[in-house]
Design a protein around this motif. Structure first.
Motif, PDB file in Angstrom:
ATOM      1  N   GLU A  50       0.851  -1.188   0.000  1.00 36.68           N
ATOM      2  CA  GLU A  50       0.000   0.000   0.000  1.00 36.68           C
ATOM      3  C   GLU A  50       0.884   1.233   0.000  1.00 36.68           C
ATOM      4  OE1 GLU A  50      -3.141  -0.087   2.862  1.00 36.68           O
ATOM      5  OE2 GLU A  50      -3.583  -2.190   2.434  1.00 36.68           O
ATOM      6  N   ARG A  51       0.592   2.131  -0.936  1.00 31.16           N
ATOM      7  CA  ARG A  51       1.379   3.355  -1.086  1.00 31.16           C
ATOM      8  C   ARG A  51       0.540   4.571  -0.719  1.00 31.16           C
ATOM      9  NH1 ARG A  51       6.301   2.822  -3.414  1.00 31.16           N
ATOM     10  NH2 ARG A  51       6.742   0.810  -4.369  1.00 31.16           N
ATOM     11  N   GLU A  59       2.465   0.592   3.906  1.00 32.41           N
ATOM     12  CA  GLU A  59       2.569  -0.691   4.594  1.00 32.41           C
ATOM     13  C   GLU A  59       2.665  -1.820   3.581  1.00 32.41           C
ATOM     14  OE1 GLU A  59      -0.730  -1.467   7.247  1.00 32.41           O
ATOM     15  OE2 GLU A  59      -2.059  -1.959   5.617  1.00 32.41           O
ATOM     16  N   VAL A  60       3.228  -2.929   4.032  1.00 35.21           N
ATOM     17  CA  VAL A  60       3.294  -4.156   3.240  1.00 35.21           C
ATOM     18  C   VAL A  60       2.595  -5.235   4.045  1.00 35.21           C
ATOM     19  CG1 VAL A  60       4.806  -5.918   2.241  1.00 35.21           C
ATOM     20  CG2 VAL A  60       5.458  -3.507   2.101  1.00 35.21           C
ATOM     21  N   ALA A 110       7.193  -4.653  12.639  1.00 32.48           N
ATOM     22  CA  ALA A 110       6.446  -5.758  12.037  1.00 32.48           C
ATOM     23  C   ALA A 110       5.438  -6.282  13.052  1.00 32.48           C
ATOM     24  CB  ALA A 110       7.389  -6.876  11.604  1.00 32.48           C
ATOM     25  N   GLU A 111       4.250  -6.585  12.544  1.00 32.73           N
ATOM     26  CA  GLU A 111       3.197  -7.167  13.380  1.00 32.73           C
ATOM     27  C   GLU A 111       2.759  -8.486  12.742  1.00 32.73           C
ATOM     28  OE1 GLU A 111       1.148  -2.955  14.764  1.00 32.73           O
ATOM     29  OE2 GLU A 111       0.132  -4.199  13.281  1.00 32.73           O
ATOM     30  N   TRP A 112       2.675  -9.516  13.546  1.00 35.00           N
ATOM     31  CA  TRP A 112       2.183 -10.814  13.100  1.00 35.00           C
ATOM     32  C   TRP A 112       0.812 -11.026  13.720  1.00 35.00           C
ATOM     33  CZ3 TRP A 112       7.194  -9.704  13.645  1.00 35.00           C
ATOM     34  CH2 TRP A 112       8.102 -10.219  12.697  1.00 35.00           C
ATOM     35  N   ASP A 113      -0.217 -11.106  12.896  1.00 34.52           N
ATOM     36  CA  ASP A 113      -1.537 -11.533  13.334  1.00 34.52           C
ATOM     37  C   ASP A 113      -1.626 -12.979  12.894  1.00 34.52           C
ATOM     38  OD1 ASP A 113      -1.945  -8.900  14.062  1.00 34.52           O
ATOM     39  OD2 ASP A 113      -3.215  -8.434  12.357  1.00 34.52           O
ATOM     40  N   ILE A 158       5.334  -1.889   8.776  1.00 34.00           N
ATOM     41  CA  ILE A 158       4.984  -0.466   8.806  1.00 34.00           C
ATOM     42  C   ILE A 158       6.198   0.362   9.235  1.00 34.00           C
ATOM     43  CG2 ILE A 158       2.481  -0.579   9.122  1.00 34.00           C
ATOM     44  CD1 ILE A 158       2.819  -0.741  12.047  1.00 34.00           C
ATOM     45  N   GLY A 159       6.172   1.634   8.851  1.00 34.34           N
ATOM     46  CA  GLY A 159       7.264   2.541   9.204  1.00 34.34           C
ATOM     47  C   GLY A 159       8.426   2.425   8.241  1.00 34.34           C
ATOM     48  N   PHE A 160       8.315   3.027   7.080  1.00 38.04           N
ATOM     49  CA  PHE A 160       9.316   2.845   6.031  1.00 38.04           C
ATOM     50  C   PHE A 160      10.264   4.027   5.863  1.00 38.04           C
ATOM     51  CE2 PHE A 160       6.117  -0.223   5.175  1.00 38.04           C
ATOM     52  CZ  PHE A 160       6.817  -1.314   4.718  1.00 38.04           C
ATOM     53  N   ASP A 161      10.072   5.101   6.586  1.00 40.36           N
ATOM     54  CA  ASP A 161      10.942   6.265   6.406  1.00 40.36           C
ATOM     55  C   ASP A 161      12.355   5.972   6.886  1.00 40.36           C
ATOM     56  OD1 ASP A 161       9.562   6.166   8.947  1.00 40.36           O
ATOM     57  OD2 ASP A 161      10.637   7.993   9.450  1.00 40.36           O
ATOM     58  N   GLY A 162      13.318   6.286   6.040  1.00 46.69           N
ATOM     59  CA  GLY A 162      14.720   6.125   6.412  1.00 46.69           C
ATOM     60  C   GLY A 162      15.267   4.716   6.281  1.00 46.69           C
TER      61      GLY A 162
END
Length: 189
Positions: A50-51, A59-60, A110-113, A158-162
């Protein structure tokens, strides 16, 4: 003369975990997380990127319909580092017990559901403290993406900056075809 015994244990640290991935490319993080799904018996693995409006990655999501993770199981490898129950199997890709940490190459968290035949869990790992993570047990209605299946896992990056970036969607598709095409052909998926 009395002797005193000091009990000690080895602590795994974030720098030691990151060192394992020093030479890996960002796309290899996706490979690892996708292979984990296939190793868990998945017949279906989906990757969604998702962009935002500036075309940056928001997020991926990596979804699989595998067996899910059972954190109460003695054989659960999620709590182990550099060790895996899969290491002696010729039927699985993962064997080193480190693949789940690969996300730090491309995202901050990273989150694992995950849902198995008994329970549903949510686990979160932050890339600044890879050795510590929280797992909570959830109710069926708290896990929307896994409600209509018996078992499976969704990994949310999530959290792709940097962080190091992933290639374009076209290149991702090409790289995934090269990495997994042979496996999908053999399994007839």
């Amino acid at each position: 003369m009395a002797t005193k015994t000091l009990k000690s244990s080895v602590k795994v640290t974030t720098p030691s975990i990151k060192k394992k991935f020093k030479n890996s490319k960002p796309i290899e993080s996706l490979y690892e997380l996708i292979w984990n799904g296939f190793d868990a018996g998945a017949t279906k693995v989906e990757v969604t990127i998702e962009r935002n409006e500036l075309e940056g990655i928001e997020e991926v999501l990596i979804f699989d319909d595998g067996n899910g993770i059972d954190f109460y199981s003695e054989s659960c490898g999620f709590n182990k580092y550099d060790d895996s129950e899969k290491k002696n199997s010729i039927h699985t890709h993962g064997k080193d017990g480190v693949g789940r940490f690969s996300f730090h190459k491309i995202s901050h968290k990273a989150e694992w559901d995950t849902k198995n035949s008994k329970r549903i869990y949510k686990t979160t790992i932050d890339s600044t403290v890879l050795e510590d993570f929280d797992t909570i047990e959830l109710e069926e209605n708290e896990m929307e993406l896994l409600q209509n299946i018996n078992s499976g896992t969704v990994v949310r990056l999530i959290g792709f900056d940097g962080q190091e970036s992933l290639p374009s969607e076209d290149d991702i598709f090409r790289f995934l075809s090269i990495e997994f095409g042979w496996y999908l052909a053999i399994k007839k998926m």
